[in-house]
Design a protein around this motif. Sequence first.
Motif, PDB file in Angstrom:
ATOM      1  N   VAL A  38     -73.395 -80.493 -86.601  1.00 57.47           N
ATOM      2  CA  VAL A  38     -72.066 -79.735 -86.616  1.00 57.47           C
ATOM      3  C   VAL A  38     -70.900 -81.009 -87.036  1.00 57.47           C
ATOM      4  CG1 VAL A  38     -70.301 -79.030 -85.143  1.00 57.47           C
ATOM      5  CG2 VAL A  38     -72.753 -78.265 -84.841  1.00 57.47           C
ATOM      6  N   ALA A  39     -71.210 -82.194 -86.716  1.00 59.58           N
ATOM      7  CA  ALA A  39     -70.056 -83.010 -87.134  1.00 59.58           C
ATOM      8  C   ALA A  39     -70.346 -83.334 -88.657  1.00 59.58           C
ATOM      9  CB  ALA A  39     -70.305 -84.239 -86.359  1.00 59.58           C
ATOM     10  N   GLU A 135     -59.728 -73.642 -92.481  1.00 58.93           N
ATOM     11  CA  GLU A 135     -61.075 -73.897 -92.141  1.00 58.93           C
ATOM     12  C   GLU A 135     -61.367 -73.984 -90.962  1.00 58.93           C
ATOM     13  OE1 GLU A 135     -63.232 -73.898 -94.796  1.00 58.93           O
ATOM     14  OE2 GLU A 135     -61.539 -73.804 -96.357  1.00 58.93           O
ATOM     15  N   GLU A 136     -60.748 -74.658 -89.970  1.00 58.06           N
ATOM     16  CA  GLU A 136     -60.853 -74.605 -88.704  1.00 58.06           C
ATOM     17  C   GLU A 136     -61.180 -73.130 -87.864  1.00 58.06           C
ATOM     18  OE1 GLU A 136     -61.782 -77.080 -86.631  1.00 58.06           O
ATOM     19  OE2 GLU A 136     -61.157 -78.733 -87.865  1.00 58.06           O
ATOM     20  N   THR A 137     -60.278 -72.183 -88.669  1.00 56.42           N
ATOM     21  CA  THR A 137     -60.398 -70.842 -88.056  1.00 56.42           C
ATOM     22  C   THR A 137     -61.738 -70.341 -88.585  1.00 56.42           C
ATOM     23  OG1 THR A 137     -57.931 -70.504 -88.660  1.00 56.42           O
ATOM     24  CG2 THR A 137     -59.353 -68.651 -88.311  1.00 56.42           C
ATOM     25  N   ARG A 138     -62.318 -70.392 -89.681  1.00 59.60           N
ATOM     26  CA  ARG A 138     -63.561 -70.246 -90.198  1.00 59.60           C
ATOM     27  C   ARG A 138     -64.626 -70.781 -89.258  1.00 59.60           C
ATOM     28  NH1 ARG A 138     -63.858 -70.647 -96.524  1.00 59.60           N
ATOM     29  NH2 ARG A 138     -65.875 -69.948 -95.728  1.00 59.60           N
ATOM     30  N   ILE A 139     -64.348 -72.113 -88.773  1.00 61.21           N
ATOM     31  CA  ILE A 139     -65.334 -72.846 -88.248  1.00 61.21           C
ATOM     32  C   ILE A 139     -65.678 -72.421 -86.632  1.00 61.21           C
ATOM     33  CG2 ILE A 139     -65.918 -75.126 -87.191  1.00 61.21           C
ATOM     34  CD1 ILE A 139     -64.715 -76.078 -89.568  1.00 61.21           C
ATOM     35  N   LEU A 140     -64.406 -71.757 -86.259  1.00 66.19           N
ATOM     36  CA  LEU A 140     -64.607 -71.398 -84.795  1.00 66.19           C
ATOM     37  C   LEU A 140     -64.795 -69.991 -84.746  1.00 66.19           C
ATOM     38  CD1 LEU A 140     -61.791 -73.723 -83.535  1.00 66.19           C
ATOM     39  CD2 LEU A 140     -64.282 -73.992 -83.498  1.00 66.19           C
TER      40      LEU A 140
END
Length: 171
Positions: A38-39, A135-140
Amino acid sequence: MRSSLVRAPNGWAGRSLGKFVPYDLDWELRLNFLVHDVARLRRRVVDRALKPIGLTRSQWLLLVFLARSDGLSQVALADQMDIGKVAVGGLIERLEEAGLVERRPDQVDRRVKRLFITAAGKSTIAAIRKHVAGEETRILQGLGSAELETTVRTLRSMKSNLADMLANDEL
């Protein structure tokens, strides 16, 4: 214990990242690999999002670490980033030349250099946040707030345990 490979559920492994996940690893190893993967994948996605800014991964990571703790010493920054003092020195020089950070002598020990983000560096941090937000929105995507809270609480506990283990080893 099965030694065969099984197909990963849709959306877990990703289309271009591989179709199979080892089934025979015990859960502790799977957890370690999962946290690592994930990281690693997140860094790749963020690298792609930050390409227009023109920063290398090491440069944006240094800025992000410094944004969390402006005024760190070079030694503390190298330790937090888990890279050598010489390597962090080179990164700092490039970011200093770009006008994003500045070194100042410590108030107590003039041999120690502390690092501070400049106004241009703060603008760059804002640009980093802007480029990464989508991108954070898509990741979560698909995760509820309860799941995220549990995940954060779990990872913080693991981080605290690991830090304690390392601190005890250094005594």
